[in-house]
Design a protein around this motif. Structure first.
Motif, PDB file in Angstrom:
ATOM      1  N   ASP A  37       0.835  -1.204   0.000  1.00  0.00           N
ATOM      2  CA  ASP A  37       0.000   0.000   0.000  1.00  0.00           C
ATOM      3  C   ASP A  37       0.869   1.253   0.000  1.00  0.00           C
ATOM      4  O   ASP A  37       1.927   1.272   0.639  1.00  0.00           O
ATOM      5  CB  ASP A  37      -0.890   0.013   1.238  1.00  0.00           C
ATOM      6  CG  ASP A  37      -1.714  -1.255   1.368  1.00  0.00           C
ATOM      7  OD1 ASP A  37      -2.656  -1.417   0.582  1.00  0.00           O
ATOM      8  OD2 ASP A  37      -1.387  -2.090   2.241  1.00  0.00           O
ATOM      9  N   HIS A  39       1.227   5.589   0.346  1.00  0.00           N
ATOM     10  CA  HIS A  39       0.836   6.949   0.695  1.00  0.00           C
ATOM     11  C   HIS A  39       2.010   7.872   0.373  1.00  0.00           C
ATOM     12  O   HIS A  39       3.141   7.409   0.189  1.00  0.00           O
ATOM     13  CB  HIS A  39       0.528   7.060   2.193  1.00  0.00           C
ATOM     14  CG  HIS A  39      -0.753   6.411   2.608  1.00  0.00           C
ATOM     15  ND1 HIS A  39      -1.955   7.069   2.626  1.00  0.00           N
ATOM     16  CD2 HIS A  39      -1.011   5.144   3.042  1.00  0.00           C
ATOM     17  CE1 HIS A  39      -2.903   6.257   3.052  1.00  0.00           C
ATOM     18  NE2 HIS A  39      -2.353   5.077   3.315  1.00  0.00           N
ATOM     19  N   HIS A  50      -0.388   0.928   5.094  1.00  0.00           N
ATOM     20  CA  HIS A  50      -1.794   0.777   4.758  1.00  0.00           C
ATOM     21  C   HIS A  50      -2.637   1.961   5.198  1.00  0.00           C
ATOM     22  O   HIS A  50      -3.391   2.533   4.413  1.00  0.00           O
ATOM     23  CB  HIS A  50      -2.345  -0.512   5.374  1.00  0.00           C
ATOM     24  CG  HIS A  50      -3.795  -0.740   5.084  1.00  0.00           C
ATOM     25  ND1 HIS A  50      -4.812  -0.241   5.883  1.00  0.00           N
ATOM     26  CD2 HIS A  50      -4.402  -1.405   4.071  1.00  0.00           C
ATOM     27  CE1 HIS A  50      -5.976  -0.586   5.376  1.00  0.00           C
ATOM     28  NE2 HIS A  50      -5.769  -1.292   4.281  1.00  0.00           N
ATOM     29  N   ASP A  51      -2.540   2.330   6.468  1.00  0.00           N
ATOM     30  CA  ASP A  51      -3.402   3.374   7.018  1.00  0.00           C
ATOM     31  C   ASP A  51      -2.894   4.767   6.639  1.00  0.00           C
ATOM     32  O   ASP A  51      -1.723   4.945   6.300  1.00  0.00           O
ATOM     33  CB  ASP A  51      -3.454   3.268   8.542  1.00  0.00           C
ATOM     34  CG  ASP A  51      -3.993   1.929   9.018  1.00  0.00           C
ATOM     35  OD1 ASP A  51      -4.415   1.106   8.177  1.00  0.00           O
ATOM     36  OD2 ASP A  51      -3.981   1.693  10.238  1.00  0.00           O
ATOM     37  N   ALA A  52      -3.782   5.731   6.757  1.00  0.00           N
ATOM     38  CA  ALA A  52      -3.397   7.115   6.487  1.00  0.00           C
ATOM     39  C   ALA A  52      -2.554   7.705   7.609  1.00  0.00           C
ATOM     40  O   ALA A  52      -1.848   8.690   7.410  1.00  0.00           O
ATOM     41  CB  ALA A  52      -4.630   7.973   6.256  1.00  0.00           C
ATOM     42  N   ASP A  53      -2.626   7.100   8.791  1.00  0.00           N
ATOM     43  CA  ASP A  53      -1.788   7.546   9.901  1.00  0.00           C
ATOM     44  C   ASP A  53      -0.922   6.387  10.381  1.00  0.00           C
ATOM     45  O   ASP A  53      -1.137   5.231  10.004  1.00  0.00           O
ATOM     46  CB  ASP A  53      -2.622   8.121  11.045  1.00  0.00           C
ATOM     47  CG  ASP A  53      -3.640   7.125  11.583  1.00  0.00           C
ATOM     48  OD1 ASP A  53      -3.242   6.017  11.995  1.00  0.00           O
ATOM     49  OD2 ASP A  53      -4.841   7.444  11.599  1.00  0.00           O
ATOM     50  N   ASP A  55      -0.416   5.343  13.531  1.00  0.00           N
ATOM     51  CA  ASP A  55      -0.718   4.891  14.885  1.00  0.00           C
ATOM     52  C   ASP A  55      -0.799   3.379  15.046  1.00  0.00           C
ATOM     53  O   ASP A  55      -0.263   2.816  16.015  1.00  0.00           O
ATOM     54  CB  ASP A  55      -2.041   5.515  15.364  1.00  0.00           C
ATOM     55  CG  ASP A  55      -2.007   7.034  15.367  1.00  0.00           C
ATOM     56  OD1 ASP A  55      -1.608   7.634  14.346  1.00  0.00           O
ATOM     57  OD2 ASP A  55      -2.386   7.635  16.390  1.00  0.00           O
ATOM     58  N   ARG A  56      -1.483   2.691  14.151  1.00  0.00           N
ATOM     59  CA  ARG A  56      -1.735   1.258  14.324  1.00  0.00           C
ATOM     60  C   ARG A  56      -0.498   0.402  14.108  1.00  0.00           C
ATOM     61  O   ARG A  56      -0.294  -0.598  14.802  1.00  0.00           O
ATOM     62  CB  ARG A  56      -2.856   0.796  13.370  1.00  0.00           C
ATOM     63  CG  ARG A  56      -3.208  -0.688  13.511  1.00  0.00           C
ATOM     64  CD  ARG A  56      -4.343  -1.090  12.578  1.00  0.00           C
ATOM     65  NE  ARG A  56      -3.986  -0.915  11.176  1.00  0.00           N
ATOM     66  CZ  ARG A  56      -3.330  -1.814  10.453  1.00  0.00           C
ATOM     67  NH1 ARG A  56      -2.926  -2.957  10.996  1.00  0.00           N
ATOM     68  NH2 ARG A  56      -3.043  -1.583   9.177  1.00  0.00           N
ATOM     69  N   THR A  57       0.339   0.774  13.158  1.00  0.00           N
ATOM     70  CA  THR A  57       1.423  -0.123  12.745  1.00  0.00           C
ATOM     71  C   THR A  57       2.816   0.327  13.171  1.00  0.00           C
ATOM     72  O   THR A  57       3.799  -0.349  12.848  1.00  0.00           O
ATOM     73  CB  THR A  57       1.403  -0.326  11.219  1.00  0.00           C
ATOM     74  OG1 THR A  57       1.486   0.950  10.566  1.00  0.00           O
ATOM     75  CG2 THR A  57       0.143  -1.049  10.781  1.00  0.00           C
ATOM     76  N   LYS A 102      -3.411   4.154  -1.928  1.00  0.00           N
ATOM     77  CA  LYS A 102      -4.362   4.524  -0.885  1.00  0.00           C
ATOM     78  C   LYS A 102      -4.661   6.013  -0.922  1.00  0.00           C
ATOM     79  O   LYS A 102      -5.777   6.434  -0.624  1.00  0.00           O
ATOM     80  CB  LYS A 102      -3.789   4.144   0.484  1.00  0.00           C
ATOM     81  CG  LYS A 102      -3.735   2.657   0.740  1.00  0.00           C
ATOM     82  CD  LYS A 102      -5.124   2.053   0.820  1.00  0.00           C
ATOM     83  CE  LYS A 102      -5.106   0.611   1.254  1.00  0.00           C
ATOM     84  NZ  LYS A 102      -6.462   0.018   1.278  1.00  0.00           N
TER      85      LYS A 102
END
Length: 227
Positions: A37, A39, A50-53, A55-57, A102
């Motif tokens: 993914d 960005h 993957h995420d836009a932020d 925080d999770r990964t 993404k």
């Protein structure tokens, strides 16, 4: 065409997702292709996450777009892994790549890398965003693209054809045989995500899919022999 098994964010079931370790593990497992993914960082780097932020990964917080590449490189992306950029993945593995846009803004930067490194034979570009696929195909004629969809799949064939995609990548839990048959009749390949169990794999085969995206390296081994 043989059934393709695609490593999801590498093989995120056994290694930190979207890291070089995960991509190398996917290649070692014999995946037919590796999905990742993309960005854009604050300074325009093609960041693999993957995420836009973050925080999770990672052990950081905040949006990717608000951080420079140098700042992102300071983060732990799991087990000591660092956040990679797209070019680092290209150099770390030789496998075909499915690069999912993404952030629509990443389309132009990705097109520049594909063109500069002559990657049209190796990279297929995926996105939920119709406009991203249309833009990158205009920038890189002949590039293979695929439209991704989750729950809403009723119009996915028409949308894929409208942007010149050659495939659809669909959530297998919302995928029907009728959609597969419509896609195949239109000349589109159909890949299901995420296929992580033997029941998932049997469903993928029963639906007549052309491939499956998986978190699990063992799906590649058993997929060769599942009727």
């Amino acid at each position: 065409m043989s059934f393709l098994t695609i490593g999801h964010r590498g093989v995120m079931g056994v290694a930190p997702e979207n890291t070089l370790r995960s991509f190398v593990r996917a290649e070692q497992a014999g995946m037919d292709a590796i999905e990742l993914d993309l960005h854009l960082s604050k300074d325009g780097a093609l960041v693999v996450m993957h995420d836009a932020d973050v925080d999770r990964t990672t052990d950081g917080t905040g949006p990717i777009s608000g951080k420079t590449l140098a700042e992102l490189k300071e983060l732990d992306a799991g087990d000591g892994e660092r956040v990679p950029v797209f070019e680092e993945v290209l150099d770390a593995v030789r496998a075909p790549i499915q690069a999912e846009i993404k952030d629509v803004a990443a389309a132009r930067a990705l097109a520049a890398v594909i063109d500069r490194r002559d990657l049209t034979a190796r990279v297929e570009v995926l996105s939920f965003h119709d406009e991203a696929l249309a833009e990158i195909r205009a920038l890189v004629p002949g590039l293979r693209t695929a439209l991704v969809a989750d729950r809403e799949q009723s119009d996915v064939v028409a949308r894929a054809l409208a942007v010149g995609a050659g495939a659809v990548v669909l959530n297998i839990r919302h995928l029907t045989l009728a959609t597969v048959e419509r896609a195949h009749a239109a000349g589109l390949r159909v890949v299901g995500w995420v296929v992580n169990t033997q029941d998932d794999l049997r469903l993928a085969r029963a639906l007549g899919l052309d491939g499956a995206t998986t978190d699990r390296p063992e799906i590649r081994r058993t997929g060769r022999f599942t009727a």
